[in-house]
Design an enzyme around this catalytic site. Structure first.
Site, PDB file in Angstrom:
ATOM      1  N   GLY A  11      54.473  -7.788  68.580  1.00 20.43           N
ATOM      2  CA  GLY A  11      55.368  -7.720  67.686  1.00 20.43           C
ATOM      3  C   GLY A  11      55.343  -6.131  67.196  1.00 20.43           C
ATOM      4  CB  CYS A  75      53.438  -9.776  79.380  1.00 21.12           C
ATOM      5  SG  CYS A  75      53.175  -9.736  81.198  1.00 21.12           S
ATOM      6  CB  SER A 107      48.345  -5.995  72.141  1.00 22.16           C
ATOM      7  OG  SER A 107      49.331  -6.659  71.808  1.00 22.16           O
ATOM      8  CB  SER A 150      50.207  -5.581  63.262  1.00 20.14           C
ATOM      9  OG  SER A 150      50.449  -6.794  62.550  1.00 20.14           O
ATOM     10  CG  ASP A 152      51.156  -9.821  60.569  1.00 18.08           C
ATOM     11  OD1 ASP A 152      52.179  -9.683  60.114  1.00 18.08           O
ATOM     12  OD2 ASP A 152      50.960 -10.284  61.526  1.00 18.08           O
ATOM     13  NE  ARG A 196      51.137 -12.915  64.396  1.00 17.95           N
ATOM     14  CZ  ARG A 196      51.913 -13.316  65.092  1.00 17.95           C
ATOM     15  NH1 ARG A 196      51.951 -14.679  65.534  1.00 17.95           N
ATOM     16  NH2 ARG A 196      52.787 -12.723  65.916  1.00 17.95           N
ATOM     17  CB  VAL A 287      64.555  -8.623  56.292  1.00 19.29           C
ATOM     18  CG1 VAL A 287      64.637  -7.287  55.086  1.00 19.29           C
ATOM     19  CG2 VAL A 287      65.862  -9.140  56.455  1.00 19.29           C
ATOM     20  CD  GLN A 288      58.537 -10.267  55.052  1.00 19.82           C
ATOM     21  OE1 GLN A 288      57.499 -10.164  54.649  1.00 19.82           O
ATOM     22  NE2 GLN A 288      59.124 -11.488  55.865  1.00 19.82           N
ATOM     23  NE  ARG A 289      58.162  -7.812  63.884  1.00 20.17           N
ATOM     24  CZ  ARG A 289      58.213  -8.894  64.700  1.00 20.17           C
ATOM     25  NH1 ARG A 289      57.369 -10.064  64.243  1.00 20.17           N
ATOM     26  NH2 ARG A 289      58.684  -8.846  65.757  1.00 20.17           N
TER      27      ARG A 289
HETATM   28  O1  F6P Z   1      52.786 -10.378  63.607  1.00 18.68           O
HETATM   29  C1  F6P Z   1      53.736  -9.655  62.822  1.00 18.68           C
HETATM   30  C2  F6P Z   1      54.810 -10.896  62.765  1.00 18.68           C
HETATM   31  O2  F6P Z   1      56.110 -10.427  62.032  1.00 18.68           O
HETATM   32  C3  F6P Z   1      54.105 -11.992  61.632  1.00 18.68           C
HETATM   33  O3  F6P Z   1      54.044 -11.635  60.345  1.00 18.68           O
HETATM   34  C4  F6P Z   1      54.912 -13.244  62.019  1.00 18.68           C
HETATM   35  O4  F6P Z   1      54.230 -14.330  61.853  1.00 18.68           O
HETATM   36  C5  F6P Z   1      55.380 -12.928  63.433  1.00 18.68           C
HETATM   37  O5  F6P Z   1      55.188 -11.650  63.622  1.00 18.68           O
HETATM   38  C6  F6P Z   1      56.712 -13.349  63.907  1.00 18.68           C
HETATM   39  O6  F6P Z   1      56.695 -13.130  65.420  1.00 18.68           O
HETATM   40  P1  F6P Z   1      58.111 -13.440  66.005  1.00 18.68           P
HETATM   41  O7  F6P Z   1      58.661 -12.114  65.815  1.00 18.68           O
HETATM   42  O8  F6P Z   1      57.693 -13.532  67.303  1.00 18.68           O
HETATM   43  O9  F6P Z   1      58.829 -14.289  65.574  1.00 18.68           O
END
Ligand code: F6P
Length: 365
Positions: A11, A75, A107, A150, A152, A196, A287-289
Site C-alpha cells: 500500500g 506481485c 514487502s 505504511s 498503519d 488493519r 481518503v486517509q491514504r
Molecule cells: O496497509 C494500509 C491500508 O490502507 C490499511 O489501513 C487498509 O486496511 C488497507 O491498506 C487497504 O488496502 P487496499 O488499498 O488494498 O484496499
C-alpha cells in the site's frame, strides 16, 4: 561506483516520494548510480522500462506529493522462484547490487528472503548460462535496506512509519468537517478508521478529536462492548456534559474480547436503538491514504531515505539486512529480521487474543 535500486511495494503512503527523492540525491551525491524500479516487485520481475536510471531533475518537485510516483503493486510472480530468478537476472543486467525496499512488513520480509536466496539464484542463472562466470563472481551478494512506508504504524521497531502523520491529518480534517453538520443536527457520527489490525490511527485521532468512544483491536472493552458504549455515553451526560454530538471511532480491525469484529453499522444500531440517537456512519477509506504529505512525513521520509543509503554503503556481505527506524527523535538501524519477526509475533498474539502481550511487544526495540 555502486548502483542502488529503489522500489516501493504494498500500500502506498504519503512521504514515500520524499524518501525516494532523498535516496536518489544522497546516492548521487556520494557517487552511486540510482535506479527507479517501477511498480514494486512486479517491475523487478518484468524489467525493461520498469528499471530506469534516476537523475537529479527526475527527483525534483516530488517531496510534497502523496502516493508513490514510481508505482506500487501486489506481485504474485515474486512469490514464485521463477519470478525471483527473473528479478535477479534483471538486477544483474542493470548492475544493481544494492536495494532499498520501501513498504510494509510483507514487502520487507520478501526483500529479506530474496537476499538470503540470492547466492542460489545467481548460481542457477550461471548454471543456465544466463550470466557469465565474471558476473556470478561480481554479483555474489546483494545488500538490502528497508524503510517502512505504511499509514498503519503497525511495524515493531519504529515509533512512526512513513505516512502515519499525514493520515492522522486527513482523519482530523474529516472529523473537523463532520463536526459542523453533526452539531447542527444533534447527530452522533460513527467513523471507520483504517489500520488493519493496528489501532494506532484510531487511538491517536480519537484523542486529538475528543472522540467520545474509541474501539481498537489491541484493547477490547472488558465484557459486552455494547454495554461499554452505552455506559460511556451515559456517564458523559450524567457528568453534566450536554453534548450536541458524539464521535465514535472504530478501527477497521476492532474486535471484542472473543475476537468478534465490532463494525460501524453495529455501533450505529446500538446508538439508535438503545440510546435513541440520530446516528450516521462515515467510512473514511482511502481518503486517509491520499493527498499531500505533511511536513513531518516529508522530513521523516527524507531522513530515513538518506540513512538508508549510508547503511547500504556501510554494509559488508555478512552484515544482516537492516530497517531504518525512528527511535524517539533519532533515526536508527534495526536488524530487519528481528523487527519482522517481532511484527509477525504481534500478529500471532492478536489472533490468539493475548492483548496484554501485544501492547508490551508493540513498544520500542
Ligand atoms: O496497509 C494500509 C491500508 O490502507 C490499511 O489501513 C487498509 O486496511 C488497507 O491498506 C487497504 O488496502 P487496499 O488499498 O488494498 O484496499
Amino acid at each position: 561506483n555502486q548502483s542502488i535500486g529503489v522500489f516501493t511495494s504494498g500500500g502506498d503512503a504519503q512521504g514515500m516520494n520524499a524518501a525516494v527523492r532523498a535516496i536518489v540525491r544522497v546516492g548521487m551525491y556520494i557517487g552511486c548510480k540510482v535506479y527507479y524500479i517501477k511498480e514494486g516487485y512486479q517491475g523487478m520481475v518484468d524489467g525493461g522500462n520498469n528499471i530506469q536510471e534516476a537523475t537529479w531533475l527526475s527527483s525534483s518537485n516530488m517531496i510534497h506529493m502523496g502516493g508513490t510516483l514510481i508505482g506500487s503493486a501486489r506481485c504474485m510472480d515474486f512469490r514464485e522462484r521463477w519470478g525471483r530468478l527473473k528479478a535477479a537476472q534483471n538486477l544483474i543486467q542493470w548492475g544493481i547490487t544494492n536495494l532499498i525496499a520501501i513498504g510494509g512488513d510483507g514487502s520487507l520480509t520478501g526483500a529479506n528472503c530474496f537476499r538470503q536466496e540470492w547466492p542460489s539464484l545467481v548460481r542457477e542463472l550461471f548454471d543456465k548460462a544466463l550470466i557469465s562466470k565474471e558476473k556470478q563472481a561480481q554479483f555474489s551478494h546483494l545488500n538490502i535496506v528497508g524503510l517502512v512506508g505504511s499509514i498503519d504504524n503497525d511495524f515493531c521497531g519504529t515509533d512512526m512509519t512513513i505516512g502515519v502523520d499525514t493520515a492522522l491529518h486527513r482523519i482530523l480534517e474529516a472529523v473537523d468537517n463532520i463536526m459542523t453538520t453533526a452539531v447542527s443536527h444533534k447527530r452522533a457520527f460513527v467513523l471507520e478508521i483504517m489500520g488493519r489490525t493496528c489501532g494506532y490511527l484510531a487511538l491517536a485521532a480519537g484523542i486529538a478529536c475528543e472522540a467520545s468512544v474509541i474501539f481498537i483491536p489491541e484493547d477490547p472493552p472488558a465484557g459486552d462492548w455494547r454495554q461499554y458504549l452505552c455506559d460511556n455515553l451515559m456517564e458523559k451526560s450524567k457528568s453534566g456534559e450536554s453534548r450536541r454530538t458524539h464521535i465514535v471511532l472504530v478501527a477497521e480491525g476492532a474486535v471484542d474480547r472473543e475476537g468478534n469484529p465490532i463494525k460501524c453499522n453495529d455501533v450505529q444500531k446500538v446508538l439508535s436503538d438503545q440510546m435513541k440517537m440520530d446516528v450516521r456512519v462515515t467510512v473514511l477509506g482511502h481518503v486517509q491514504r491520499g493527498g499531500n504529505a505533511s511536513a513531518f512525513d516529508r522530513l521523516l521520509g527524507s531522513r530515513m531515505g538518506a540513512e538508508a543509503v549510508l547503511a547500504l554503503m556501510d554494509a559488508a556481505p555478512t552484515t544482516p539486512a537492516c530497517v531504518i527506524c525512528l527511535d524517539g527523535s533519532d533515526i536508527v538501524r534495526v536488524p530487519l529480521l528481528k523487527a519482522v519477526q517481532r511484527t509477525r509475533r504481534v500478529a500471532e498474539l492478536m489472533a490468539e487474543r493475548k492483548f496484554d502481550e501485544v501492547l508490551q511487544l508493540r513498544g520500542r526495540p
